[in-house]
Design a protein around this motif. Sequence first.
Motif, mmCIF file in Angstrom:
data_model
loop_
_atom_site.group_PDB
_atom_site.id
_atom_site.type_symbol
_atom_site.label_atom_id
_atom_site.label_comp_id
_atom_site.label_asym_id
_atom_site.label_seq_id
_atom_site.Cartn_x
_atom_site.Cartn_y
_atom_site.Cartn_z
ATOM 1 N N LEU A 95 1.004 4.063 -2.895
ATOM 2 C CA LEU A 95 0.793 5.490 -2.605
ATOM 3 C C LEU A 95 1.941 6.330 -3.192
ATOM 4 O O LEU A 95 1.716 7.381 -3.793
ATOM 5 C CB LEU A 95 0.709 5.667 -1.084
ATOM 6 N N LYS A 131 0.851 -1.200 0.000
ATOM 7 C CA LYS A 131 0.000 0.000 0.000
ATOM 8 C C LYS A 131 0.882 1.243 0.000
ATOM 9 O O LYS A 131 0.573 2.243 -0.650
ATOM 10 C CB LYS A 131 -0.900 0.003 1.242
ATOM 11 N N LYS A 186 1.967 7.442 -6.846
ATOM 12 C CA LYS A 186 1.190 8.608 -7.283
ATOM 13 C C LYS A 186 2.122 9.797 -7.537
ATOM 14 O O LYS A 186 1.781 10.736 -8.228
ATOM 15 C CB LYS A 186 0.181 9.013 -6.200
ATOM 16 N N ASP A 216 1.214 12.288 3.625
ATOM 17 C CA ASP A 216 0.252 11.449 2.915
ATOM 18 C C ASP A 216 0.248 10.028 3.490
ATOM 19 O O ASP A 216 -0.813 9.429 3.735
ATOM 20 C CB ASP A 216 0.672 11.405 1.419
ATOM 21 N N GLN A 233 -3.084 8.648 5.061
ATOM 22 C CA GLN A 233 -3.738 7.538 4.348
ATOM 23 C C GLN A 233 -3.575 6.205 5.067
ATOM 24 O O GLN A 233 -4.484 5.378 5.069
ATOM 25 C CB GLN A 233 -3.163 7.358 2.934
ATOM 26 N N LEU A 234 -2.390 5.979 5.622
ATOM 27 C CA LEU A 234 -2.108 4.640 6.146
ATOM 28 C C LEU A 234 -1.767 4.626 7.633
ATOM 29 O O LEU A 234 -1.515 3.560 8.201
ATOM 30 C CB LEU A 234 -0.955 3.997 5.346
ATOM 31 N N ARG A 256 -14.772 0.014 -1.874
ATOM 32 C CA ARG A 256 -13.451 0.596 -1.565
ATOM 33 C C ARG A 256 -12.414 0.116 -2.572
ATOM 34 O O ARG A 256 -11.544 0.868 -3.005
ATOM 35 C CB ARG A 256 -13.025 0.206 -0.149
ATOM 36 N N GLU A 288 -7.823 4.143 -9.257
ATOM 37 C CA GLU A 288 -6.597 4.931 -9.070
ATOM 38 C C GLU A 288 -5.423 4.284 -9.795
ATOM 39 O O GLU A 288 -4.573 4.949 -10.364
ATOM 40 C CB GLU A 288 -6.256 5.033 -7.578
#
Length: 553
Positions: free
Chosen positions: A96, A92, A99, A165, A169-170, A306, A313
Amino acid sequence: MESDTALDDHSRTIIHVDLDCFYAQVEMNKNPKLRDVPLGIQQKNIVVTSNYIAREYGIKKCMLIEDAFKLCPNLVLVKGEDLHDYRQTSYKVTALLQKYSNLVERLGLDENFIDVSRIVSERLETGANCDAVGNIFGDTSDMCDCGCSERLGIGSIIAQNIREDIKVQLGLTSCAGIGHNKLLSKIAGSRHKPNQQTVVFPNSAVELMLTLDGVSRIPSIGVVLSEQLNSIGIKTVQDLQSTNISKLSGLLGPEKAKQVYDLSFGIDRILVKSSGKPQSIGIEDSCKSISAETEVKEKLVQLLNRLLVLVAEDGRIPRTIKLTVRKFDKSSKLGVRETKQCNINSSLFTCGDVTKLGENALNKVMVIIMRLFSKLVDSTKPYHLTLLGLSFTKFHQRSIGKNALTNFLVKDIEVQSVTNIKCISETDEPSYETPCSSTAESPEKEPGPVRKKSKTSDIVAKRRFVKETEDCESPLKLRVAELRLNSTEKPADSNQNISCPPNADKDVFHALPRDLQEELWEEYKQTRERDIPDKPLGKRVKPNSIRNYLVPR
Ligand code: DCP
Ligand code: MG
Ligand code: MG
């Protein structure tokens, strides 16, 4: 020997991100009570890592459990032998980071290099602020004037955004190092821990290298190389800097000698190599107990929604959907994980934004998922699940052809070619099976341009395959459900059945949505007219017509 520091290329901006006490953070996120206690992660009789509270007691990585307890009697231990959750989290994080740049290279489970040179130059063009944020290593009074200080300043701002981020996010804190190469960014990042970042400018590179406690601490120098160097009296970074290159060449060969020698001055020309996209995108939800089908459905719908966001994405099109359940088992604390997967029709994902699938389409995906569920869990008997997970795998790049209808069928055939038709039942398989790498990522061939021939053999192959695999989600049945997902449903007034044209496969024909059935009939009629000599010739059947997919030859 002179070093090449004057010729060193400063054009790139590299960020190295390392998560803080990684396994411990994953466990603390799973169980927030662990955040306030000294926590160690145990593998066998070793504490592989610990949270920063435990580190205050002097606990170090890879310490024996008994030694750790001597230092910290109230140390709480959590078993960390099952790497599943660490792997999931690791991917994950990489996803991320992707991006920010397509040049993201994984290093172990908790580190990534990101080459952000492109965003840096974009920001430079817009006149963005270049002042470095976070810690700065070394003296900034005698800076290089090639523009690297501005680039690295922007790099430090991007690093800060990235770390925020990851946190938002995590829920993970991390350290980052920013430099003009991989070596310096990695070393700089470890200067201030935890939850901090450090930028190093080229003028401080040599000084940074000299902070390392021996050549073995230079990241790309492993145990064997460091022993080789020790054998010729090179122990410190300074020893390496002042060595005689011919002596080093005699030991390592000229090319390697130069490379190792350069490292001691902070020169590293190795580029960030993209590790590729993850092989699987999945999410899981653990819970105390799920024992009713309504709960199962509710959880899976949430997960699917989800997951579709993540797939959108990612941008690629998945070929397979996989369901994971974890069954409660008295004899195993971890429970028993089981997964089942089947192919899906990729055209579902070519219809535009997958996050905006209509309710009807979602319901149909849910039918497929629940079919997988029924193969994993016998719902006529009581069951106790502690986790549900969904993932998509076997991605191919999004490519939308001109002819929607043909494309729609051809893609389906490509996806379900004999080698791809699979229905695998696994136990305890992590969602991300292998570390992502561009070579490991796509063992299957990518779909080529729209094919105009050899469709029948695929259909035949499919039929044969269905017969051979008893337990398999029938690709044809599946295809039916998924074909419908993508069709524009006919109005309710047309409920009269259309009979199958004599030259088509009945099962497949009846499984098709009505609009396709009508099209097939139309084409059959035209072929008949063409084949009957005394009738005027109708419109000729296009070589690429839908009929070709269904009519056995
Ligand atoms: N790890 C391991 N065996 C080791 C070192 C580490 O299994 N010898 C595991 C546990 C760590 C993870 O790898 O959590 C990442 O390693 P790091 O060296 O980055 O250590 P941490 O992330 O735990 O701590 P730090 O905050 O120092 O980065
Ligand atoms: Mg770490
Ligand atoms: Mg690490």
